[in-house]
Design a protein around this motif. Structure first.
Motif, PDB file in Angstrom:
ATOM      1  N   GLU A   6       0.806  -1.221   0.000  1.00  0.00           N
ATOM      2  CA  GLU A   6       0.000   0.000   0.000  1.00  0.00           C
ATOM      3  C   GLU A   6       0.844   1.279   0.000  1.00  0.00           C
ATOM      4  OE1 GLU A   6       0.878  -1.488   3.978  1.00  0.00           O
ATOM      5  OE2 GLU A   6      -0.208  -2.430   2.383  1.00  0.00           O
ATOM      6  N   LEU A   7       2.162   1.163  -0.185  1.00  0.00           N
ATOM      7  CA  LEU A   7       3.026   2.336  -0.106  1.00  0.00           C
ATOM      8  C   LEU A   7       4.012   2.353  -1.269  1.00  0.00           C
ATOM      9  CD1 LEU A   7       3.727   4.742   1.753  1.00  0.00           C
ATOM     10  CD2 LEU A   7       5.417   3.266   2.829  1.00  0.00           C
ATOM     11  N   ASP A   8       4.003   3.443  -2.031  1.00  0.00           N
ATOM     12  CA  ASP A   8       4.972   3.598  -3.112  1.00  0.00           C
ATOM     13  C   ASP A   8       5.975   4.678  -2.716  1.00  0.00           C
ATOM     14  OD1 ASP A   8       4.077   6.266  -4.093  1.00  0.00           O
ATOM     15  OD2 ASP A   8       2.258   5.166  -4.608  1.00  0.00           O
ATOM     16  N   PRO A   9       7.098   4.806  -3.448  1.00  0.00           N
ATOM     17  CA  PRO A   9       8.122   5.783  -3.063  1.00  0.00           C
ATOM     18  C   PRO A   9       7.603   7.216  -2.963  1.00  0.00           C
ATOM     19  CG  PRO A   9       9.013   4.271  -4.676  1.00  0.00           C
ATOM     20  CD  PRO A   9       7.545   3.982  -4.560  1.00  0.00           C
ATOM     21  N   GLU A  10       6.718   7.622  -3.861  1.00  0.00           N
ATOM     22  CA  GLU A  10       6.206   8.994  -3.816  1.00  0.00           C
ATOM     23  C   GLU A  10       5.381   9.220  -2.548  1.00  0.00           C
ATOM     24  OE1 GLU A  10       6.131  12.782  -4.589  1.00  0.00           O
ATOM     25  OE2 GLU A  10       7.245  11.368  -5.804  1.00  0.00           O
ATOM     26  N   ALA A  11       4.588   8.232  -2.154  1.00  0.00           N
ATOM     27  CA  ALA A  11       3.812   8.353  -0.914  1.00  0.00           C
ATOM     28  C   ALA A  11       4.744   8.451   0.288  1.00  0.00           C
ATOM     29  CB  ALA A  11       2.859   7.164  -0.764  1.00  0.00           C
ATOM     30  N   ALA A  12       5.848   7.696   0.265  1.00  0.00           N
ATOM     31  CA  ALA A  12       6.812   7.759   1.367  1.00  0.00           C
ATOM     32  C   ALA A  12       7.430   9.150   1.454  1.00  0.00           C
ATOM     33  CB  ALA A  12       7.907   6.707   1.176  1.00  0.00           C
ATOM     34  N   LEU A  13       7.717   9.764   0.305  1.00  0.00           N
ATOM     35  CA  LEU A  13       8.285  11.117   0.301  1.00  0.00           C
ATOM     36  C   LEU A  13       7.302  12.141   0.851  1.00  0.00           C
ATOM     37  CD1 LEU A  13      10.163  11.107  -3.106  1.00  0.00           C
ATOM     38  CD2 LEU A  13      11.192  11.290  -0.837  1.00  0.00           C
ATOM     39  N   GLU A  14       6.018  11.841   0.751  1.00  0.00           N
ATOM     40  CA  GLU A  14       4.995  12.746   1.272  1.00  0.00           C
ATOM     41  C   GLU A  14       4.712  12.498   2.754  1.00  0.00           C
ATOM     42  OE1 GLU A  14       3.894  15.301  -0.400  1.00  0.00           O
ATOM     43  OE2 GLU A  14       5.138  14.677  -2.089  1.00  0.00           O
ATOM     44  N   GLY A  15       5.416  11.550   3.373  1.00  0.00           N
ATOM     45  CA  GLY A  15       5.272  11.319   4.807  1.00  0.00           C
ATOM     46  C   GLY A  15       4.374  10.165   5.187  1.00  0.00           C
ATOM     47  N   LYS A  16       3.859   9.446   4.202  1.00  0.00           N
ATOM     48  CA  LYS A  16       3.028   8.292   4.525  1.00  0.00           C
ATOM     49  C   LYS A  16       3.935   7.110   4.842  1.00  0.00           C
ATOM     50  CE  LYS A  16      -0.883   9.749   1.900  1.00  0.00           C
ATOM     51  NZ  LYS A  16      -1.117  10.205   0.581  1.00  0.00           N
ATOM     52  N   SER A  17       3.562   6.346   5.828  1.00  0.00           N
ATOM     53  CA  SER A  17       4.367   5.188   6.194  1.00  0.00           C
ATOM     54  C   SER A  17       3.486   4.132   6.835  1.00  0.00           C
ATOM     55  CB  SER A  17       5.483   5.587   7.155  1.00  0.00           C
ATOM     56  OG  SER A  17       4.940   5.974   8.392  1.00  0.00           O
ATOM     57  N   LYS A  18       4.040   2.956   6.965  1.00  0.00           N
ATOM     58  CA  LYS A  18       3.362   1.873   7.657  1.00  0.00           C
ATOM     59  C   LYS A  18       4.421   1.154   8.472  1.00  0.00           C
ATOM     60  CE  LYS A  18       0.756  -2.324   7.080  1.00  0.00           C
ATOM     61  NZ  LYS A  18      -0.544  -2.214   7.597  1.00  0.00           N
ATOM     62  N   CYS A  19       4.221   1.143   9.755  1.00  0.00           N
ATOM     63  CA  CYS A  19       5.156   0.492  10.656  1.00  0.00           C
ATOM     64  C   CYS A  19       4.993  -1.026  10.540  1.00  0.00           C
ATOM     65  CB  CYS A  19       4.904   0.946  12.091  1.00  0.00           C
ATOM     66  SG  CYS A  19       6.010   0.196  13.270  1.00  0.00           S
ATOM     67  N   ARG A  20       6.088  -1.719  10.256  1.00  0.00           N
ATOM     68  CA  ARG A  20       6.020  -3.170  10.148  1.00  0.00           C
ATOM     69  C   ARG A  20       6.368  -3.868  11.458  1.00  0.00           C
ATOM     70  NH1 ARG A  20       9.014  -4.711   4.640  1.00  0.00           N
ATOM     71  NH2 ARG A  20      10.312  -2.926   5.083  1.00  0.00           N
ATOM     72  N   ASN A  21       7.030  -3.144  12.380  1.00  0.00           N
ATOM     73  CA  ASN A  21       7.393  -3.742  13.656  1.00  0.00           C
ATOM     74  C   ASN A  21       7.332  -2.661  14.733  1.00  0.00           C
ATOM     75  OD1 ASN A  21       8.801  -4.810  15.899  1.00  0.00           O
ATOM     76  ND2 ASN A  21       9.780  -6.307  14.558  1.00  0.00           N
ATOM     77  N   ALA A  22       6.222  -2.604  15.420  1.00  0.00           N
ATOM     78  CA  ALA A  22       5.992  -1.554  16.424  1.00  0.00           C
ATOM     79  C   ALA A  22       7.010  -1.612  17.551  1.00  0.00           C
ATOM     80  CB  ALA A  22       4.578  -1.666  16.989  1.00  0.00           C
ATOM     81  N   LYS A  54      19.815  18.027  -6.921  1.00  0.00           N
ATOM     82  CA  LYS A  54      18.665  17.405  -7.560  1.00  0.00           C
ATOM     83  C   LYS A  54      17.964  16.493  -6.560  1.00  0.00           C
ATOM     84  CE  LYS A  54      18.945  15.334 -11.452  1.00  0.00           C
ATOM     85  NZ  LYS A  54      19.379  14.521 -12.588  1.00  0.00           N
ATOM     86  N   GLU A  55      16.681  16.346  -6.738  1.00  0.00           N
ATOM     87  CA  GLU A  55      15.907  15.453  -5.871  1.00  0.00           C
ATOM     88  C   GLU A  55      16.383  14.017  -6.074  1.00  0.00           C
ATOM     89  OE1 GLU A  55      11.269  14.289  -5.589  1.00  0.00           O
ATOM     90  OE2 GLU A  55      11.746  16.420  -5.543  1.00  0.00           O
ATOM     91  N   PRO A  56      16.523  13.254  -4.984  1.00  0.00           N
ATOM     92  CA  PRO A  56      16.966  11.864  -5.146  1.00  0.00           C
ATOM     93  C   PRO A  56      15.950  11.047  -5.937  1.00  0.00           C
ATOM     94  CG  PRO A  56      16.317  12.297  -2.874  1.00  0.00           C
ATOM     95  CD  PRO A  56      16.262  13.600  -3.596  1.00  0.00           C
ATOM     96  N   VAL A  57      16.462  10.044  -6.627  1.00  0.00           N
ATOM     97  CA  VAL A  57      15.617   9.123  -7.385  1.00  0.00           C
ATOM     98  C   VAL A  57      15.501   7.846  -6.571  1.00  0.00           C
ATOM     99  CG1 VAL A  57      15.434   7.762  -9.496  1.00  0.00           C
ATOM    100  CG2 VAL A  57      16.348  10.090  -9.581  1.00  0.00           C
ATOM    101  N   ILE A  58      14.282   7.391  -6.349  1.00  0.00           N
ATOM    102  CA  ILE A  58      14.052   6.163  -5.588  1.00  0.00           C
ATOM    103  C   ILE A  58      13.451   5.129  -6.525  1.00  0.00           C
ATOM    104  CG2 ILE A  58      12.857   5.108  -3.639  1.00  0.00           C
ATOM    105  CD1 ILE A  58      12.887   7.867  -2.308  1.00  0.00           C
ATOM    106  N   ASP A  59      14.151   4.003  -6.671  1.00  0.00           N
ATOM    107  CA  ASP A  59      13.699   2.909  -7.519  1.00  0.00           C
ATOM    108  C   ASP A  59      13.391   1.702  -6.656  1.00  0.00           C
ATOM    109  OD1 ASP A  59      14.168   4.281  -9.970  1.00  0.00           O
ATOM    110  OD2 ASP A  59      16.298   3.800  -9.806  1.00  0.00           O
TER     111      ASP A  59
END
Length: 85
Positions: A6-22, A54-59
């Motif tokens: 449910e998370l792509d690199p652009e969403a991560a750059l916007e601050g969205k995240s999902k904790c996999r290990n609380a 330049k903005e980093p590229v995330i692949d």
């Protein structure tokens, strides 16, 4: 395959995240290794902007990702590569 479905690199750059290990995230926060969950990618992008880079590229690939950072070309480096040493 994505790192997180449910998370792509652009969403991560916007601050969205999902904790996999609380438990790990709480321990890292307690030890002051992280400030908050999910703010790192956006801070990295903003820091690059602040320094005029330049903005980093995330692949994404497989179950991981690669971040490519760019640096400034220094006049001295340009002189050397163009044979003006």
């Amino acid at each position: 395959m994505r790192m997180l479905q449910e998370l792509d690199p652009e969403a991560a750059l916007e601050g969205k995240s999902k904790c996999r290990n609380a438990a790990i995230s709480e321990a890292f926060h307690y030890m002051k290794l992280i400030e908050a969950w999910g703010i790192g990618p956006g801070r990295i992008r903003n820091s690059c902007r602040e320094y005029g880079l330049k903005e980093p590229v995330i692949d994404e690939f497989g179950d991981g990702f690669r971040a490519v950072f760019f640096r400034k070309k220094l006049k001295r480096m340009l002189d050397i590569t163009e044979g003006r040493d």
